[in-house]
Design a protein around this motif. Structure first.
Motif, PDB file in Angstrom:
ATOM      1  N   ALA A  30      38.437  42.457  19.384  1.00  0.00           N
ATOM      2  CA  ALA A  30      38.581  43.684  18.408  1.00  0.00           C
ATOM      3  C   ALA A  30      38.331  44.988  19.405  1.00  0.00           C
ATOM      4  N   ASN A  31      37.517  44.875  20.425  1.00  0.00           N
ATOM      5  CA  ASN A  31      37.039  46.089  21.257  1.00  0.00           C
ATOM      6  C   ASN A  31      36.926  45.603  22.615  1.00  0.00           C
ATOM      7  N   SER A  32      37.631  44.441  23.237  1.00  0.00           N
ATOM      8  CA  SER A  32      37.670  43.968  24.505  1.00  0.00           C
ATOM      9  C   SER A  32      39.055  43.424  24.797  1.00  0.00           C
ATOM     10  N   SER A  33      38.925  42.769  25.970  1.00  0.00           N
ATOM     11  CA  SER A  33      40.597  42.517  26.690  1.00  0.00           C
ATOM     12  C   SER A  33      40.422  41.115  26.892  1.00  0.00           C
ATOM     13  N   PRO A  34      41.554  40.331  26.908  1.00  0.00           N
ATOM     14  CA  PRO A  34      41.517  38.999  27.541  1.00  0.00           C
ATOM     15  C   PRO A  34      41.482  39.024  29.032  1.00  0.00           C
ATOM     16  N   GLY A  35      41.775  40.350  29.598  1.00  0.00           N
ATOM     17  CA  GLY A  35      41.793  40.430  31.016  1.00  0.00           C
ATOM     18  C   GLY A  35      40.359  40.131  31.525  1.00  0.00           C
TER      19      GLY A  35
END
Length: 341
Positions: A30-35
């Protein structure tokens, strides 16, 4: 670990695995990245399992812990922006409080009774004296702070009902910085709500200038003062808190901070020095829910955990700039297949 792809979660995952722990991480991005997950895998040497999951989905969480039993939980997952919480309070109560209720319910069902909770200094609100000790009264001034306070009360009540539970709530102050490798850092979605990633995006050219929310606070330069703490110091604090859970049952509250305050203007000057140029800023109206000063008394963390912050604001700005200049657009997005990695 919940919120494992987030700023503090990803750094803590690396810290825990470096100390020999195996980590099962969950996040709904929701406020993060799969990266960030990919970067943790690069730093973790194969000790990291990740599952895309929303904590409010109790059925999926229960199934995960049935298939992959754990002996402790570190709970980061939450919305975290003060100003945003004033605008959308119900979203904050749903995400922060309901997710915690779901997590604790599943832990009870699965027989897991050890938890480190990511709490917040915002619970103290307008404190009467500085630095702030853990026994200062709770005076939350915004919905975000109230959700953290409610979650602590839930955990305290669970510990009262179940005497074998071991829970530590870490009230840390203002996380900043990045992993010294430059692989991990703070990369919020949309416009950053925290000052340091906003400054970093100004420095790299993604934002025109820093908006300073008020210069009429009762502080030396009129801008808000906060106790900024390096994210790697915070990660070390979580590891020590996790490893110390067996020392006491019940609910413990511990501050993580440096004990030193830095104003917004001082932080901007420090980041300007780190990136080698003066960064533009503009004073705007105060942000609803903000307070003038928050600085920790970290002595209890030294006493109970043997923890002390070892990195200063210059280190935070150097490492944050190192991450931002090598990742000017943040993490590269990866496919969100929802599968284990």
């Amino acid at each position: 670990m919940t919120g494992a792809a987030g700023f503090i979660g990803s750094h803590t995952a690396v810290e825990l695995m470096a100390a020999g722990h195996d980590v099962v991480g969950v996040d709904n991005f929701a406020n993060s990245s799969p990266g960030a997950v990919e970067r943790v895998h690069r730093l973790a040497d194969g000790r990291f399992t990740f599952v895309e999951l929303d904590l409010r989905d109790r059925t999926s969480l229960n199934e995960l812990l049935r298939r992959r039993p754990v002996d402790a939980v570190v709970h980061f997952a939450a919305r975290k922006a003060v100003g945003e919480s004033v605008d959308i309070p119900l979203d904050y109560y749903d995400t922060n409080v309901n997710a915690t209720l779901g997590l604790v319910s599943v832990m009870l069902e699965r027989g897991v009774n050890r938890l480190v909770f990511s709490s917040s200094c915002s619970i103290y609100g307008e404190a009467e004296s500085m630095p702030i000790r853990e026994d200062a009264p709770a005076r939350p001034t915004n919905p975000y702070a109230r959700t953290k306070w409610m979650c602590e009360q839930i955990l305290a009540d669970v510990c009262q009902r179940h005497p074998d539970w071991q829970v530590t709530s870490l009230r840390y102050f203002n996380p900043a910085g990045a992993h010294p490798s430059g692989l991990l850092g703070e990369d919020p979605r949309g416009v950053p709500n925290n000052v340091l990633p906003y400054i970093a995006q100004v420095a790299v050219g993604r934002r025109a200038e820093l908006s300073i929310f008020g210069d009429d606070y009762p502080t030396p330069d009129g801008t808000g003062i906060r106790d900024y703490i390096h994210v790697v110091d915070i990660a070390e604090g979580h590891r020590l808190a996790l490893e110390a859970l067996g020392e006491a049952t019940g609910h413990r509250v511990i501050n993580l901070g440096t004990g030193h305050g830095t104003s917004v203007r001082e932080l901007l000057t420090a980041f300007s020095a780190a990136c080698g140029r003066e960064l533009p800023s503009r004073v705007v109206a105060r942000r609803p829910g903000d307070v003038a000063e928050l600085v920790a008394d970290p002595s209890l963390a030294r006493e109970l955990l043997g923890w002390k912050a070892t990195r200063d604001v210059a280190d935070m700005c150097r490492d944050a700039w190192n991450f931002q200049r090598h990742n000017p657009n943040g993490y590269a997005e990866t496919d969100r297949g929802g599968t284990e990695q």
